[in-house]
Write an enzyme that holds these catalytic residues in place. Structure first.
Site, mmCIF file in Angstrom:
data_model
loop_
_atom_site.group_PDB
_atom_site.id
_atom_site.type_symbol
_atom_site.label_atom_id
_atom_site.label_comp_id
_atom_site.label_asym_id
_atom_site.label_seq_id
_atom_site.Cartn_x
_atom_site.Cartn_y
_atom_site.Cartn_z
ATOM 1 N N SER A 96 0.809 -1.226 0.000
ATOM 2 C CA SER A 96 0.000 0.000 0.000
ATOM 3 C C SER A 96 0.841 1.276 0.000
ATOM 4 O O SER A 96 0.400 2.319 -0.470
ATOM 5 C CB SER A 96 -0.937 0.013 1.217
ATOM 6 O OG SER A 96 -0.192 -0.085 2.417
ATOM 7 N N GLY A 132 -1.859 -4.284 1.020
ATOM 8 C CA GLY A 132 -1.938 -5.510 1.804
ATOM 9 C C GLY A 132 -0.957 -6.588 1.383
ATOM 10 O O GLY A 132 -0.910 -7.654 2.007
ATOM 11 N N ASN A 159 3.938 -5.490 5.740
ATOM 12 C CA ASN A 159 2.773 -6.248 6.188
ATOM 13 C C ASN A 159 3.167 -7.540 6.901
ATOM 14 O O ASN A 159 2.453 -7.987 7.814
ATOM 15 C CB ASN A 159 1.848 -6.548 5.005
ATOM 16 C CG ASN A 159 1.127 -5.296 4.533
ATOM 17 O OD1 ASN A 159 0.533 -4.575 5.318
ATOM 18 N ND2 ASN A 159 1.201 -5.018 3.235
ATOM 19 N N ASP A 205 -5.526 6.896 9.703
ATOM 20 C CA ASP A 205 -5.283 5.566 10.282
ATOM 21 C C ASP A 205 -3.929 5.469 10.979
ATOM 22 O O ASP A 205 -3.621 4.468 11.620
ATOM 23 C CB ASP A 205 -5.397 4.476 9.209
ATOM 24 C CG ASP A 205 -4.361 4.625 8.094
ATOM 25 O OD1 ASP A 205 -3.450 5.466 8.202
ATOM 26 O OD2 ASP A 205 -4.475 3.883 7.094
ATOM 27 N N HIS A 240 -0.633 4.932 7.141
ATOM 28 C CA HIS A 240 -0.293 5.252 5.757
ATOM 29 C C HIS A 240 0.072 6.734 5.613
ATOM 30 O O HIS A 240 -0.699 7.594 6.043
ATOM 31 C CB HIS A 240 -1.454 4.900 4.824
ATOM 32 C CG HIS A 240 -1.743 3.436 4.780
ATOM 33 N ND1 HIS A 240 -2.672 2.846 5.605
ATOM 34 C CD2 HIS A 240 -1.216 2.455 4.011
ATOM 35 C CE1 HIS A 240 -2.713 1.546 5.351
ATOM 36 N NE2 HIS A 240 -1.829 1.286 4.388
#
Length: 209
Positions: free
Chosen positions: A35, A72, A101, A182, A185
């Site tokens: 991402s 992801g 991840n 969030d 990011h």
């Protein structure tokens, strides 16, 4: 003597032209990431990969960017997808921006390292140069795990003589204002900083013959 010098001059010019041609030959760059490279939560064209493409054009460097990043994505996912991507695009350079991840999920470092090693070897076997993009994970995963995870990139870089961006989020990770809601990011303002971290290492690679 004059004829000899003329012949030498012509040969020299041809050699210089061939050298310049090899130096400026168009290249295909494959970015295999997650991402952080897939413009998650950003407007199209705001991510570092898009900014890289713009910078290459501004610098008059003939390179086509293929962004195969998926939000992801893990190292195992990248490993599974890479063979087909190499066959399809035949890249000269492969930028591997993966591992975050795996780390955030607490997956074994050894497994991530094995996947990364396989990707590097596969890319190099297909005559592509590799640029590794390093990542750190939050300290709440424990010092031993976080240090082994971070050290994985340096170890692979040394073993395979692949250039390394030590930490993709250098100058970003410690600035909350550069993250989306969030808190995971980076926002659009952060991506020029990310590109600045990557650009010197990438430039040396894209200009290499």
């Amino acid at each position: 003597m004059l004829v000899y010098l003329k012949k030498w001059s012509v040969c020299g010019l041809l050699m210089m032209a061939a050298s310049a041609s090899a130096y400026s030959a168009p290249k295909t760059v494959l970015v295999l990431g997650d991402s952080l490279s897939a413009e998650y939560g950003l407007s199209r064209g705001a991510g570092w990969v898009a900014l890289l493409e713009q910078k290459l054009k501004a610098e008059k460097i003939d390179a086509a960017i293929v962004n195969a990043s998926i939000s992801g994505e893990t190292t195992s996912g990248g490993r599974a997808r890479l063979p087909a991507l190499l066959t399809q695009h035949k890249p000269d350079i492969v930028v591997i921006e993966l591992g975050a991840n795996d780390g955030l999920r607490g997956l074994p470092v050894a497994a991530a390292e094995t996947n990364m090693r396989t990707m590097i070897e596969l890319a190099q076997k297909n005559k592509a140069r590799v640029l590794l993009v390093g990542m750190r994970i939050p300290p709440n995963y424990g010092r031993d795990y976080t240090e082994r995870f971070f050290g994985m990139y340096k170890s692979l870089s040394t073993q395979y003589k692949a250039p390394l961006v030590p930490f993709m989020l250098d100058g970003v990770a410690d600035k909350p204002a550069l993250f989306q809601a969030d808190r995971l990011h980076p926002n659009a303002q952060a991506h020029p900083v990310i590109l600045a971290n990557i650009w010197p290492h990438f430039l040396a690679l894209v200009k290499a013959r």
